[in-house]
Design a protein around this motif. Structure first.
Motif, PDB file in Angstrom:
ATOM      1  N   ASN A 101     -57.673 -18.862 -48.277  1.00 22.89           N
ATOM      2  CA  ASN A 101     -56.364 -18.371 -48.701  1.00 22.89           C
ATOM      3  C   ASN A 101     -55.256 -19.061 -47.899  1.00 22.89           C
ATOM      4  O   ASN A 101     -55.184 -18.899 -46.680  1.00 22.89           O
ATOM      5  N   PRO A 102     -54.376 -19.836 -48.544  1.00 22.70           N
ATOM      6  CA  PRO A 102     -53.314 -20.516 -47.792  1.00 22.70           C
ATOM      7  C   PRO A 102     -52.298 -19.559 -47.173  1.00 22.70           C
ATOM      8  O   PRO A 102     -51.551 -19.944 -46.281  1.00 22.70           O
ATOM      9  N   LEU A 103     -52.279 -18.309 -47.642  1.00 27.96           N
ATOM     10  CA  LEU A 103     -51.397 -17.311 -47.037  1.00 27.96           C
ATOM     11  C   LEU A 103     -52.030 -16.654 -45.809  1.00 27.96           C
ATOM     12  O   LEU A 103     -51.376 -15.851 -45.143  1.00 27.96           O
ATOM     13  N   GLY A 104     -53.282 -16.980 -45.535  1.00 28.64           N
ATOM     14  CA  GLY A 104     -53.961 -16.480 -44.343  1.00 28.64           C
ATOM     15  C   GLY A 104     -54.319 -17.629 -43.423  1.00 28.64           C
ATOM     16  O   GLY A 104     -55.495 -17.945 -43.231  1.00 28.64           O
ATOM     17  N   PRO A 105     -53.331 -18.282 -42.834  1.00 24.89           N
ATOM     18  CA  PRO A 105     -53.573 -19.547 -42.129  1.00 24.89           C
ATOM     19  C   PRO A 105     -54.240 -19.371 -40.771  1.00 24.89           C
ATOM     20  O   PRO A 105     -54.090 -18.342 -40.110  1.00 24.89           O
ATOM     21  N   LYS A 106     -54.943 -20.411 -40.372  1.00 29.48           N
ATOM     22  CA  LYS A 106     -55.443 -20.470 -38.999  1.00 29.48           C
ATOM     23  C   LYS A 106     -54.303 -20.813 -38.049  1.00 29.48           C
ATOM     24  O   LYS A 106     -54.267 -20.343 -36.915  1.00 29.48           O
ATOM     25  N   ARG A 107     -53.402 -21.663 -38.530  1.00 26.81           N
ATOM     26  CA  ARG A 107     -52.217 -22.027 -37.738  1.00 26.81           C
ATOM     27  C   ARG A 107     -50.979 -21.594 -38.523  1.00 26.81           C
ATOM     28  O   ARG A 107     -50.638 -22.183 -39.537  1.00 26.81           O
ATOM     29  N   PHE A 108     -50.340 -20.565 -38.026  1.00 29.29           N
ATOM     30  CA  PHE A 108     -49.247 -19.897 -38.727  1.00 29.29           C
ATOM     31  C   PHE A 108     -47.897 -20.375 -38.206  1.00 29.29           C
ATOM     32  O   PHE A 108     -47.630 -20.331 -37.007  1.00 29.29           O
ATOM     33  N   GLN A 109     -47.043 -20.844 -39.129  1.00 28.31           N
ATOM     34  CA  GLN A 109     -45.680 -21.232 -38.782  1.00 28.31           C
ATOM     35  C   GLN A 109     -44.728 -20.140 -39.236  1.00 28.31           C
ATOM     36  O   GLN A 109     -44.419 -20.008 -40.414  1.00 28.31           O
ATOM     37  N   ALA A 110     -44.275 -19.347 -38.297  1.00 25.99           N
ATOM     38  CA  ALA A 110     -43.332 -18.267 -38.588  1.00 25.99           C
ATOM     39  C   ALA A 110     -41.901 -18.768 -38.440  1.00 25.99           C
ATOM     40  O   ALA A 110     -41.648 -19.777 -37.776  1.00 25.99           O
ATOM     41  N   PRO A 111     -40.948 -18.071 -39.033  1.00 25.18           N
ATOM     42  CA  PRO A 111     -39.543 -18.451 -38.835  1.00 25.18           C
ATOM     43  C   PRO A 111     -39.070 -18.258 -37.396  1.00 25.18           C
ATOM     44  O   PRO A 111     -38.149 -18.934 -36.952  1.00 25.18           O
ATOM     45  N   TRP A 112     -39.704 -17.321 -36.685  1.00 24.63           N
ATOM     46  CA  TRP A 112     -39.243 -16.968 -35.348  1.00 24.63           C
ATOM     47  C   TRP A 112     -40.031 -17.714 -34.275  1.00 24.63           C
ATOM     48  O   TRP A 112     -41.212 -18.018 -34.434  1.00 24.63           O
ATOM     49  N   ALA A 113     -39.363 -17.956 -33.169  1.00 27.02           N
ATOM     50  CA  ALA A 113     -39.988 -18.653 -32.050  1.00 27.02           C
ATOM     51  C   ALA A 113     -40.933 -17.715 -31.298  1.00 27.02           C
ATOM     52  O   ALA A 113     -40.747 -16.495 -31.283  1.00 27.02           O
ATOM     53  N   ARG A 114     -41.918 -18.297 -30.677  1.00 27.32           N
ATOM     54  CA  ARG A 114     -42.808 -17.542 -29.797  1.00 27.32           C
ATOM     55  C   ARG A 114     -42.119 -17.338 -28.445  1.00 27.32           C
ATOM     56  O   ARG A 114     -41.340 -18.165 -27.985  1.00 27.32           O
ATOM     57  N   SER A 115     -42.448 -16.239 -27.804  1.00 27.71           N
ATOM     58  CA  SER A 115     -41.938 -15.955 -26.466  1.00 27.71           C
ATOM     59  C   SER A 115     -42.927 -16.472 -25.422  1.00 27.71           C
ATOM     60  O   SER A 115     -43.906 -17.147 -25.754  1.00 27.71           O
ATOM     61  N   ASP A 116     -42.681 -16.140 -24.170  1.00 24.68           N
ATOM     62  CA  ASP A 116     -43.613 -16.483 -23.093  1.00 24.68           C
ATOM     63  C   ASP A 116     -44.627 -15.373 -22.843  1.00 24.68           C
ATOM     64  O   ASP A 116     -45.469 -15.494 -21.951  1.00 24.68           O
ATOM     65  N   SER A 117     -44.538 -14.305 -23.614  1.00 18.59           N
ATOM     66  CA  SER A 117     -45.406 -13.142 -23.395  1.00 18.59           C
ATOM     67  C   SER A 117     -46.613 -13.183 -24.322  1.00 18.59           C
ATOM     68  O   SER A 117     -46.455 -13.262 -25.545  1.00 18.59           O
ATOM     69  N   PRO A 118     -47.814 -13.135 -23.786  1.00 16.78           N
ATOM     70  CA  PRO A 118     -49.009 -13.132 -24.632  1.00 16.78           C
ATOM     71  C   PRO A 118     -49.192 -11.794 -25.334  1.00 16.78           C
ATOM     72  O   PRO A 118     -48.527 -10.811 -25.008  1.00 16.78           O
ATOM     73  N   GLY A 119     -50.102 -11.783 -26.319  1.00 17.35           N
ATOM     74  CA  GLY A 119     -50.479 -10.502 -26.895  1.00 17.35           C
ATOM     75  C   GLY A 119     -50.221 -10.322 -28.370  1.00 17.35           C
ATOM     76  O   GLY A 119     -50.361  -9.207 -28.882  1.00 17.35           O
ATOM     77  N   ALA A 120     -49.865 -11.380 -29.104  1.00 15.02           N
ATOM     78  CA  ALA A 120     -49.681 -11.246 -30.547  1.00 15.02           C
ATOM     79  C   ALA A 120     -51.034 -11.078 -31.233  1.00 15.02           C
ATOM     80  O   ALA A 120     -52.082 -11.430 -30.678  1.00 15.02           O
ATOM     81  N   TRP A 121     -51.001 -10.577 -32.436  1.00 12.57           N
ATOM     82  CA  TRP A 121     -52.222 -10.289 -33.192  1.00 12.57           C
ATOM     83  C   TRP A 121     -53.119 -11.509 -33.315  1.00 12.57           C
ATOM     84  O   TRP A 121     -54.347 -11.401 -33.245  1.00 12.57           O
ATOM     85  N   ASP A 122     -52.527 -12.684 -33.506  1.00 13.30           N
ATOM     86  CA  ASP A 122     -53.312 -13.896 -33.751  1.00 13.30           C
ATOM     87  C   ASP A 122     -53.789 -14.581 -32.476  1.00 13.30           C
ATOM     88  O   ASP A 122     -54.362 -15.670 -32.529  1.00 13.30           O
ATOM     89  N   GLY A 123     -53.561 -13.959 -31.323  1.00 16.86           N
ATOM     90  CA  GLY A 123     -54.004 -14.533 -30.063  1.00 16.86           C
ATOM     91  C   GLY A 123     -52.961 -15.385 -29.373  1.00 16.86           C
ATOM     92  O   GLY A 123     -53.146 -15.782 -28.220  1.00 16.86           O
ATOM     93  N   GLY A 124     -51.877 -15.690 -30.060  1.00 12.07           N
ATOM     94  CA  GLY A 124     -50.798 -16.456 -29.454  1.00 12.07           C
ATOM     95  C   GLY A 124     -49.809 -15.559 -28.740  1.00 12.07           C
ATOM     96  O   GLY A 124     -50.016 -14.340 -28.615  1.00 12.07           O
ATOM     97  N   ASN A 125     -48.730 -16.164 -28.271  1.00 16.28           N
ATOM     98  CA  ASN A 125     -47.684 -15.374 -27.628  1.00 16.28           C
ATOM     99  C   ASN A 125     -46.928 -14.547 -28.659  1.00 16.28           C
ATOM    100  O   ASN A 125     -46.879 -14.893 -29.845  1.00 16.28           O
ATOM    101  N   LYS A 126     -46.339 -13.479 -28.186  1.00 17.00           N
ATOM    102  CA  LYS A 126     -45.556 -12.630 -29.074  1.00 17.00           C
ATOM    103  C   LYS A 126     -44.308 -13.370 -29.553  1.00 17.00           C
ATOM    104  O   LYS A 126     -43.863 -14.337 -28.944  1.00 17.00           O
ATOM    105  N   PHE A 127     -43.745 -12.885 -30.643  1.00 17.92           N
ATOM    106  CA  PHE A 127     -42.569 -13.507 -31.238  1.00 17.92           C
ATOM    107  C   PHE A 127     -41.293 -12.905 -30.659  1.00 17.92           C
ATOM    108  O   PHE A 127     -41.270 -11.752 -30.225  1.00 17.92           O
ATOM    109  N   ASP A 128     -40.243 -13.717 -30.681  1.00 14.90           N
ATOM    110  CA  ASP A 128     -38.908 -13.258 -30.315  1.00 14.90           C
ATOM    111  C   ASP A 128     -38.070 -13.251 -31.588  1.00 14.90           C
ATOM    112  O   ASP A 128     -37.671 -14.306 -32.089  1.00 14.90           O
ATOM    113  N   LEU A 129     -37.821 -12.084 -32.127  1.00 14.79           N
ATOM    114  CA  LEU A 129     -37.121 -11.969 -33.407  1.00 14.79           C
ATOM    115  C   LEU A 129     -35.635 -12.287 -33.308  1.00 14.79           C
ATOM    116  O   LEU A 129     -34.937 -12.287 -34.328  1.00 14.79           O
ATOM    117  N   LYS A 130     -35.174 -12.583 -32.112  1.00 15.73           N
ATOM    118  CA  LYS A 130     -33.776 -12.982 -31.918  1.00 15.73           C
ATOM    119  C   LYS A 130     -33.616 -14.501 -31.898  1.00 15.73           C
ATOM    120  O   LYS A 130     -32.494 -15.009 -31.846  1.00 15.73           O
TER     121      LYS A 130
END
Length: 271
Positions: A101-130
């Protein structure tokens, strides 16, 4: 006789002609309703019917998806429309039983930048919605440009409801996945006017997208995919449409806005 100069001149004229044609496409009026018959569309000066099939909604948000190859396939088939999701919604492996499923990517490009804080659902850093991710808009604009060169119109789907809890748990707007403390709510409450901080995230994203994509004539916006699922309110949809219109009021081009009405049939009270 020196034949190099005429050859160089001819090459320069050819490049100039191509550049002018491309520039003309970028300054053309966007896709619009035909002035004589609004059941048809007007695109680049010609009456147009949009035709497509078998869409890959994750063309932009899935970093492993080759959208150039995909757009070539659309063009070769004689289609002139594609539909893509913005990245405010993503699916997870196994969603709806879809293989690769192309909507279920292994490498996800979100509109928002990642922060320096770990712990997002996908194993990457959390997002900064600002903060927005410049790489997202670079990829999005290249996708739009590639589609434009092939005469393909893009239906850009801004939002999509969360069909189950797993999809909400994986989303950057869920408070568990961002550093802003935004999104501590039920998935059915995301696309309402209930939470001002969440609405501000939606509005900021829409404004940025509208500003970034204003130059493209091969574009129209869809407010929300299948809003009749997942608690999406009409008032919220009206607000998003208003934000698009308000933002474009100060920009050169105005784009069509589509609203998904029903899964089946429904009487439109206020067209």
């Amino acid at each position: 006789m020196n034949t190099a100069l005429p050859a160089i001149l001819m090459a320069w004229i050819t490049v100039l002609a191509v550049s002018m044609a491309w520039a003309g496409q970028q300054t053309a009026q966007p896709l619009s309703l035909h002035p004589d018959n609004p059941r048809y569309l007007l695109f680049r000066g010609r009456p147009t019917v949009l035709i497509t099939s078998g869409e890959h909604y994750g063309a932009v948000l899935n970093l492993d998806f080759d959208y150039v190859k995909y757009l070539d396939a659309i063009q070769a088939a004689g289609f002139n429309l594609t539909r893509t999701f913005s990245g405010t919604y993503r699916e997870v492996p196994g969603s709806f039983g879809i293989t690769d499923n192309p909507l279920g990517p292994k490498r996800f490009q979100a509109p928002w930048a990642r922060s320096d804080s770990p712990g997002a659902w996908d194993g990457g850093n959390k997002f900064d919605l600002k903060r927005f991710d410049p790489a997202y808009f670079a990829r999005l604009k290249d996708f739009m440009a590639q589609a434009s060169r092939r005469g393909i119109v893009v239906e850009f789907v801004l939002f999509c409801p969360f069909y189950d809890d797993k999809l909400w748990e994986a989303n950057p707007m869920n408070a568990k996945n961002n550093v802003n403390g935004i999104g501590n709510c039920k998935r059915e409450e995301v696309y309402t006017l209930k939470y001002k901080d969440m609405l501000a995230v939606h509005e900021a994203f829409v404004r940025r997208v509208v500003e970034e994509l204003n130059e493209f004539d091969n574009l129209y916006y869809e407010i929300c995919n299948e809003p009749y699922f997942g608690g999406v309110t009409l008032e919220w949809q009206e607000r998003i449409a208003q934000v698009i219109a308000e933002t474009e009021a100060a920009l050169p081009h105005k784009h069509l806005i589509a609203q998904n009405i029903a899964n089946g049939s429904k009487k439109i009270e206020k067209p």
